[in-house]
Design an enzyme around this catalytic site. Structure first.
Site, PDB file in Angstrom:
ATOM      1  N   GLU A 135      21.284  29.824 -40.284  1.00  0.00           N
ATOM      2  CA  GLU A 135      20.780  30.356 -39.016  1.00  0.00           C
ATOM      3  C   GLU A 135      21.058  29.286 -37.970  1.00  0.00           C
ATOM      4  O   GLU A 135      20.335  28.293 -37.884  1.00  0.00           O
ATOM      5  CB  GLU A 135      19.263  30.610 -39.100  1.00  0.00           C
ATOM      6  CG  GLU A 135      18.849  31.678 -40.080  1.00  0.00           C
ATOM      7  CD  GLU A 135      19.188  33.081 -39.612  1.00  0.00           C
ATOM      8  OE1 GLU A 135      19.531  33.251 -38.427  1.00  0.00           O
ATOM      9  OE2 GLU A 135      19.122  33.990 -40.439  1.00  0.00           O
ATOM     10  N   CYS A 186      16.899  29.709 -29.797  1.00  0.00           N
ATOM     11  CA  CYS A 186      18.224  30.016 -30.357  1.00  0.00           C
ATOM     12  C   CYS A 186      18.719  31.360 -29.827  1.00  0.00           C
ATOM     13  O   CYS A 186      19.902  31.528 -29.562  1.00  0.00           O
ATOM     14  CB  CYS A 186      18.184  30.019 -31.873  1.00  0.00           C
ATOM     15  SG  CYS A 186      16.931  31.101 -32.557  1.00  0.00           S
TER      16      CYS A 186
HETATM   17  P1  NAD Z   1      19.564  20.196 -36.103  1.00  0.00           P
HETATM   18  O1  NAD Z   1      20.766  20.826 -36.685  1.00  0.00           O
HETATM   19  O2  NAD Z   1      19.708  18.899 -35.411  1.00  0.00           O
HETATM   20  O3  NAD Z   1      18.454  19.951 -37.247  1.00  0.00           O
HETATM   21  C1  NAD Z   1      17.938  20.996 -38.031  1.00  0.00           C
HETATM   22  C2  NAD Z   1      17.393  20.413 -39.320  1.00  0.00           C
HETATM   23  O4  NAD Z   1      18.465  19.907 -40.108  1.00  0.00           O
HETATM   24  C3  NAD Z   1      16.426  19.250 -39.142  1.00  0.00           C
HETATM   25  O5  NAD Z   1      15.368  19.391 -40.050  1.00  0.00           O
HETATM   26  C4  NAD Z   1      17.289  18.053 -39.474  1.00  0.00           C
HETATM   27  O6  NAD Z   1      16.557  16.943 -39.940  1.00  0.00           O
HETATM   28  C5  NAD Z   1      18.150  18.617 -40.573  1.00  0.00           C
HETATM   29  N1  NAD Z   1      19.401  17.887 -40.786  1.00  0.00           N
HETATM   30  C6  NAD Z   1      20.085  17.081 -39.923  1.00  0.00           C
HETATM   31  N2  NAD Z   1      21.201  16.600 -40.514  1.00  0.00           N
HETATM   32  C7  NAD Z   1      21.230  17.118 -41.769  1.00  0.00           C
HETATM   33  C8  NAD Z   1      22.145  17.011 -42.849  1.00  0.00           C
HETATM   34  N3  NAD Z   1      23.262  16.263 -42.757  1.00  0.00           N
HETATM   35  N4  NAD Z   1      21.869  17.688 -43.981  1.00  0.00           N
HETATM   36  C9  NAD Z   1      20.776  18.465 -44.070  1.00  0.00           C
HETATM   37  N5  NAD Z   1      19.862  18.599 -43.088  1.00  0.00           N
HETATM   38  C10 NAD Z   1      20.092  17.933 -41.941  1.00  0.00           C
HETATM   39  O7  NAD Z   1      18.919  21.306 -35.184  1.00  0.00           O
HETATM   40  P2  NAD Z   1      17.652  21.179 -34.210  1.00  0.00           P
HETATM   41  O8  NAD Z   1      18.028  20.366 -33.029  1.00  0.00           O
HETATM   42  O9  NAD Z   1      16.453  20.784 -34.995  1.00  0.00           O
HETATM   43  O10 NAD Z   1      17.434  22.683 -33.775  1.00  0.00           O
HETATM   44  C11 NAD Z   1      18.040  23.266 -32.666  1.00  0.00           C
HETATM   45  C12 NAD Z   1      19.185  24.143 -33.102  1.00  0.00           C
HETATM   46  O11 NAD Z   1      18.708  25.126 -33.998  1.00  0.00           O
HETATM   47  C13 NAD Z   1      19.806  24.923 -31.958  1.00  0.00           C
HETATM   48  O12 NAD Z   1      21.197  24.946 -32.119  1.00  0.00           O
HETATM   49  C14 NAD Z   1      19.243  26.319 -32.142  1.00  0.00           C
HETATM   50  O13 NAD Z   1      20.024  27.335 -31.601  1.00  0.00           O
HETATM   51  C15 NAD Z   1      19.172  26.408 -33.621  1.00  0.00           C
HETATM   52  N6  NAD Z   1      18.223  27.425 -34.045  1.00  0.00           N
HETATM   53  C16 NAD Z   1      18.697  28.544 -34.667  1.00  0.00           C
HETATM   54  C17 NAD Z   1      17.816  29.547 -35.055  1.00  0.00           C
HETATM   55  C18 NAD Z   1      18.293  30.780 -35.753  1.00  0.00           C
HETATM   56  O14 NAD Z   1      17.469  31.464 -36.352  1.00  0.00           O
HETATM   57  N7  NAD Z   1      19.560  31.124 -35.710  1.00  0.00           N
HETATM   58  C19 NAD Z   1      16.450  29.395 -34.806  1.00  0.00           C
HETATM   59  C20 NAD Z   1      16.005  28.250 -34.166  1.00  0.00           C
HETATM   60  C21 NAD Z   1      16.914  27.266 -33.804  1.00  0.00           C
END
Ligand code: NAD
Length: 497
Positions: A245, A279
């Site tokens: 997602e 998102c």
């Molecule tokens: P992010 O990708 O920076 O982090 C998301 C999660 O992934 C965090 O818990 C982070 O610690 C973890 N993470 C980071 N690096 C990783 C790795 N190498 N391996 C595994 N896990 C890792 O995203 P964010 O800044 O927390 O969230 C914002 C983003 O999320 C925006 O792009 C938004 O559009 C998206 N989002 C999507 C949805 C959806 O349902 N499609 C919903 C909410 C947010």
């Protein structure tokens, strides 16, 4: 908090992750950081817990999940205030977020048995002596990796689907919102104290990576597209299936027969709620020329009333401020005009509502996820041009259409997983609808029937109930019987004279 901490920026000190409010710097709490060994140990505990959880059966799990739902309702204020303390999200936005989370938990709990439970399948003519059974069995342990922007509903979507399907869950909340994540695991443990069916593990991205490699049998990831690719790569090492997602750049189309005032109201809410850090937030509008001027005026009038520090909370992730500023400046440098806000809108930790027009399609404000309270409005000839421009994006998460006669037809043509007609973001509030994107927005679905099936494996069983009249799957068959099978096939499926 020591003087060196930047408000909102997560800090690790003495093995603890400290999270702070992005506006005031007040500490929201601290949680222990998990190393790789601790993540593996949590997954081992979860494996045992999953067996016990499965032994409760559909009804036993449903009862527990509904009790957790009721706990969330009773403590809604406490949870929304915690989310505000940690992420800066206004309490009323937090309450609406919990409302959606409750809806998904309720729906998954009540529908898991119907959607996933065992059923007999109709016999097929060519294997008439066999009856089929289908059921959906849990994976075992599911890893859920969450973002910070909706720290309650984004994890509860996959968590409720995974738990209702009979899995245990190890949840890695965002490092920006670990305290809310821990609150979810702790309150679940109040309802289910016997075994650690839902656990939280904390830390930065490396802990998410460790979870992908820990032996979990499925991963549900919500976050940015770039991280989603890393999650897929880590999961690929052990062929662990994933749901991604990811981000979006959602468009709203305002057709010629739209209720323009309603469209403007929904556009402002859809783009600015949670300070635009959504998102499925509306970031682009394509308005048909006959309603364009009226629509722009109405949006500016409504968005101009929103106040930073009130309806518009702080930007949760400090480094996002630079991205929002860059997008606005790039849009203006390339010929766009600000009809509200604009240059100077970014005043850390806030961004005031910004509405941009005449922004070229190749600017970052039009192509990349901005994640702030900004909106571009583009004039188009007609709905066809609007659809073509809306679909000209690598992302495809949600979207919206305002109009009457052709609205649903337009909605079908949008390249996205969800579309709201005469509303914005509303599809996230219905527990029976699937949620997920296409293209760079990811794949797989959470919520609804598809979301339940995402956390279970289809299991097919055939049971012989009589001798085969036309044995096919055996070396005992005779050439005459094979010919009879061919005859039967021709009769059933051959060309009719
Ligand atoms: P992010 O990708 O920076 O982090 C998301 C999660 O992934 C965090 O818990 C982070 O610690 C973890 N993470 C980071 N690096 C990783 C790795 N190498 N391996 C595994 N896990 C890792 O995203 P964010 O800044 O927390 O969230 C914002 C983003 O999320 C925006 O792009 C938004 O559009 C998206 N989002 C999507 C949805 C959806 O349902 N499609 C919903 C909410 C947010």
């Amino acid at each position: 908090m020591t003087a060196t901490h930047v408000p909102g920026l997560p800090v690790i000190e003495d093995g603890h992750l400290i999270s702070t409010n992005p506006a005031s710097g007040a500490e929201a709490g601290r949680v222990p950081v998990a190393d790789e060994k601790a993540v593996i140990a949590a997954v081992e505990r979860a494996r045992e817990a999953a067996l016990w959880w499965q032994s409760l059966g559909w009804d036993g799990r449903k009862t527990r999940l509904l009790r957790w739902r009721t706990l969330l309702v009773e403590r809604i204020q406490e949870l929304a205030e915690l989310a505000e303390l940690e992420s800066g999200k206004p309490v009323n936005d937090g309450i609406i977020e919990v409302t959606a989370a409750v809806e998904h938990l309720d729906w998954a709990a009540k529908n898991a048995k119907r959607v996933l439970g065992p059923r007999r399948m109709r016999t097929r003519l060519l294997l008439a002596e066999h009856v089929g059974h289908l059921e959906y069995q849990p994976y075992g342990v599911v890893g859920v990796i969450g973002p910070w922007n909706y720290p309650i509903v984004t994890p509860i979507g996959p968590i409720s689907g995974a738990l209702a399907a009979g899995n245990a869950v190890v949840f890695k909340p965002s490092e920006y919102t670990p305290v809310v994540g821990q609150w979810l695991a702790d309150t679940f443990a109040e309802i289910v104290p016997e075994h650690p069916v839902l656990q939280a593990v904390h830390g930065l991205g490396d802990v998410g990576g460790a979870l992908c490699r820990s032996g979990v049998q499925k991963v549900s990831f919500t976050g940015s597209t770039a991280t989603g690719k890393k999650v897929m790569a880590a999961c690929a090492e052990n062929l662990v299936p994933v749901v991604i997602e990811a981000g979006g750049k959602d468009a709203l189309i305002v057709d010629a027969d739209a209720d323009v005032a309603a469209a403007a109201e929904a556009a402002v809410w859809g783009s600015m709620t949670n300070a635009g850090q959504t998102c499925i937030g509306i970031e682009r509008v394509y308005a048909v020329e006959s309603v364009y001027d009226k629509f722009v005026d109405a949006v500016v009038e409504k968005a101009g009333k929103l106040r930073t520090g009130q309806e518009i909370g702080p930007i949760t992730m400090p480094k996002q401020l630079d991205i929002i500023r860059d997008h606005i400046e790039d849009a203006l440098a390339k010929g766009g005009r600000a009809v509200l806000g604009g240059a100077g809108a970014v005043q850390a930790p806030y961004v005031s509502p910004t509405v941009l027009v005449d922004v070229p399609a190749h600017s970052s404000e039009m192509r990349e996820e901005t994640f702030g309270p900004t909106l571009t409005i583009t004039k188009v000839r007609d709905a066809d041009e609007a659809v073509q421009k809306a679909n000209d994006s690598p992302y495809g998460l949600g979207g919206a259409v305002f109009g009457k006669k052709d609205a649903i037809r337009i909605a079908r043509r949008l390249r996205s997983g969800m579309v709201a007609v005469n509303g914005t973001l509303t599809f996230v509030g219905m527990g029976n609808l699937p949620f997920g994107g296409v293209g760079e927005s990811g794949f797989g679905r959470i919520h609804g029937e598809d979301g339940l099936r995402e956390f279970a494996r289809a299991k097919a069983i055939t049971v012989r109930r009589a001798r085969s009249l036309l044995p096919a799957m055996t070396f005992e068959r005779t050439p005459a019987q094979v010919q009879q099978i061919v005859k039967a096939l021709r009769l059933l499926y051959g060309r009719k004279p």
